[in-house]
Design an enzyme around this catalytic site. Structure first.
Site, mmCIF file in Angstrom:
data_model
loop_
_atom_site.group_PDB
_atom_site.id
_atom_site.type_symbol
_atom_site.label_atom_id
_atom_site.label_comp_id
_atom_site.label_asym_id
_atom_site.label_seq_id
_atom_site.Cartn_x
_atom_site.Cartn_y
_atom_site.Cartn_z
ATOM 1 C CG HIS A 153 -1.702 -1.220 1.453
ATOM 2 N ND1 HIS A 153 -2.994 -1.414 1.030
ATOM 3 C CD2 HIS A 153 -1.317 -2.377 2.054
ATOM 4 C CE1 HIS A 153 -3.392 -2.634 1.369
ATOM 5 N NE2 HIS A 153 -2.386 -3.237 1.988
ATOM 6 C CB SER A 274 12.274 22.105 -16.115
ATOM 7 O OG SER A 274 11.404 23.222 -16.238
ATOM 8 C CE LYS A 280 11.237 19.061 -11.488
ATOM 9 N NZ LYS A 280 9.923 19.313 -12.066
ATOM 10 C CD GLU A 287 7.797 11.815 -15.654
ATOM 11 O OE1 GLU A 287 6.791 12.464 -15.367
ATOM 12 O OE2 GLU A 287 8.890 12.334 -15.912
ATOM 13 C CD GLN A 319 -5.195 -2.931 -46.033
ATOM 14 O OE1 GLN A 319 -5.230 -3.658 -47.020
ATOM 15 N NE2 GLN A 319 -5.488 -1.649 -46.091
HETATM 16 N N1 ARG Z 1 -3.407 -5.657 -47.902
HETATM 17 C C1 ARG Z 1 -4.148 -6.774 -47.504
HETATM 18 C C2 ARG Z 1 -4.002 -7.007 -45.994
HETATM 19 O O1 ARG Z 1 -3.136 -6.441 -45.440
HETATM 20 C C3 ARG Z 1 -3.672 -7.979 -48.196
HETATM 21 C C4 ARG Z 1 -4.721 -8.993 -48.471
HETATM 22 C C5 ARG Z 1 -5.716 -8.438 -49.388
HETATM 23 N N2 ARG Z 1 -6.647 -9.435 -49.789
HETATM 24 C C6 ARG Z 1 -7.721 -9.120 -50.406
HETATM 25 N N3 ARG Z 1 -8.509 -10.090 -50.750
HETATM 26 N N4 ARG Z 1 -8.074 -7.881 -50.673
HETATM 27 O O2 ARG Z 1 -4.725 -7.734 -45.368
#
Ligand code: ARG
Length: 455
Positions: A153, A274, A280, A287, A319
């Site tokens: 604590h 600072s 400082k 941090e 993606q």
């Molecule tokens: N740029 C796409 C990704 O990062 C690659 C795969 C894309 N596939 C597709 N069927 N559009 O996931």
């Protein structure tokens, strides 16, 4: 990619929104490794002639060198790293290049690239965890005899040694190490050959590809293989946990570097000034580590949330896995590098720690245990010592300043030898259970870690 099916080019706005090459180009090495292995399998299956295979190998090698040298022109209109490399290849060698994507989809291709990336980065992170553990261990060995209060604590609780604290950090990093290591095993599964979702009518030797790329296993279900980003989530979790540990360590170090504690001093090289206050010297590295940990959690939540509503198989949402992954990897690698370099430069103010560790209240529990050893049930002993603490507090003296007579008013079991209780080193010496901070235990742990970390 659009040539056959579409009449119109993609809208500029849509292209800008959907391109990923600005992010995923850093996968180029893995993409090219994957293509080389895929080409070998195509050649083995008779889809590529020997010459075509040679052409592909030579051109991919040149393309990789150009990318590495910064001489490659990335086209946003080509969407991602995969299309950029493939188009560049076909521009250079024509028909052979146009055959490379046989029996492959970007869906299994991107899963492959990402797995190769996670495996490689897991090894990098593990090496950095080891380096930081080593830095902690060196500090522990150097300051084996430095005692300090242990806090619960954030209140003074019981004596420990500084080395015991440092060894606790090494333990946490060891769990991180095994977590990242185990996660890398889960990433070590070849998805290539899964195609878009259902493999291909052109059957390639996946074992051959796995061997060339160094995968331990093959995915056993093509639908799962293009859907799965568990390995990326796990890696992000592992990285978030490293952040958690570094953040808690940071918090302790920040606190201990205050004038109020004065236990440690950061070196100039790892402190900032600072812009306003000339006196400082701020612990910004610690941090920032604490602060960046918030983003590590965010990255984990981002991917988990992206995944949760997806129908089976590949969806373009996937993606979005790369940005959080790359960011967490970069952040943790840097933070571990900072700590491995910053720890050896810490000044340990042993006298301040020692002074704090001599607070007689730290031995209140030892005092209760003294009574227990003379036959008193622990609950009664706890109450008896509680009374002594109250009495000392009221009289504005320390627990150790109470006379034997005053103690005996609370329990007749107190005898002359009670004065020996208030010695920090003898208190530590008695804490010999496995895991407790007796000096002999601490030095045994230091020896154990030395042999494990081979330093
Ligand atoms: N740029 C796409 C990704 O990062 C690659 C795969 C894309 N596939 C597709 N069927 N559009 O996931």
């Amino acid at each position: 990619m659009r040539k056959g099916r579409f009449d119109e080019p993609a809208s500029e706005t849509a292209q800008l929104f959907s391109e990923s090459v600005s992010i995923d180009r850093r996968l180029y090495h893995y993409d090219i490794q994957g293509s080389l292995a895929h080409a070998a399998a195509l050649a083995a299956a008779g889809i590529l002639s020997k010459e075509e295979h040679e052409q592909i190998k030579a051109a991919l090698t040149v393309i990789e060198a150009e990318i590495a040298a910064g001489d490659f022109r990335w086209e946003r209109a080509l969407e991602d790293v995969h299309m950029n490399v493939e188009v560049a290849l076909t521009k250079r060698i024509g028909a052979a290049g146009a055959k490379l994507h046989t029996a492959r989809s970007r869906n299994d291709q991107v899963a492959l690239d990402l797995r190769l990336y996670v495996k490689a980065e897991a090894a990098e992170v593990c090496a950095r965890l080891r380096a930081m553990q080593t830095a902690l261990l060196v500090l522990a060995e150097q300051h084996q005899n430095v005692v300090m209060p242990g806090y619960t604590h954030l209140q003074r609780a019981q004596p420990i040694s500084f080395a015991h604290y440092l060894l606790a950090q090494i333990e946490a990093l060891e769990r991180d190490y095994s977590r990242i290591f185990a996660g890398a095993e889960r990433a070590d599964v070849l998805p290539l050959g899964s195609g878009a979702i259902a493999g291909s009518t052109i059957v390639l030797d996946r074992e051959l590809i796995a061997r060339q790329l160094g995968f331990a296993k093959l995915s056993q279900n093509s639908l799962d293989a293009v859907s799965d980003r568990d390995f990326a989530c796990e890696f992000l979790f592992g990285l978030a946990m490293i952040g958690l540990h570094l953040s808690r360590l940071s918090e302790d170090l920040i606190l201990w570097s205050t004038s109020e504690f004065g236990f440690i001093t950061f070196s100039d090289a790892f402190s900032t000034g600072s812009s306003l206050m000339p006196q400082k010297k701020n612990p910004d590295m610690a941090e920032l580590t604490r602060g960046k940990t918030g983003r590590l959690y965010g990255n984990l939540m981002a991917l988990l949330t992206t995944m949760k509503g997806l129908p089976a198989s590949y969806n373009r949402d996937l993606q979005e896995d790369k940005r959080p992954l790359f960011d967490s990897v970069d952040t943790v690698r840097q933070a571990l590098d900072v700590f491995a370099a910053m720890l050896p430069e810490l000044t340990i103010n042993a006298a301040r720690m020692e002074m704090a560790a001599n607070d007689p209240n730290l031995f209140a529990t030892d005092l209760a245990e003294y009574l227990v050893k003379k036959g008193m049930p622990f609950r009664e002993a706890h109450e008896a010592v509680g009374k002594l603490v109250a009495r000392a507090t009221a009289a504005r003296v320390t627990l150790s300043n109470l006379s034997l007579g005053e103690m005996q008013e609370v329990s007749r079991l107190f005898e002359e030898d009670v004065s020996g209780i208030f010695d920090v080193r003898s208190s530590l010496q008695k804490r010999t259970a496995i895991g407790a901070p007796a000096p002999e235990n601490v030095s045994a742990q230091i020896a154990r870690w030395k042999s494990l970390l081979v330093c």
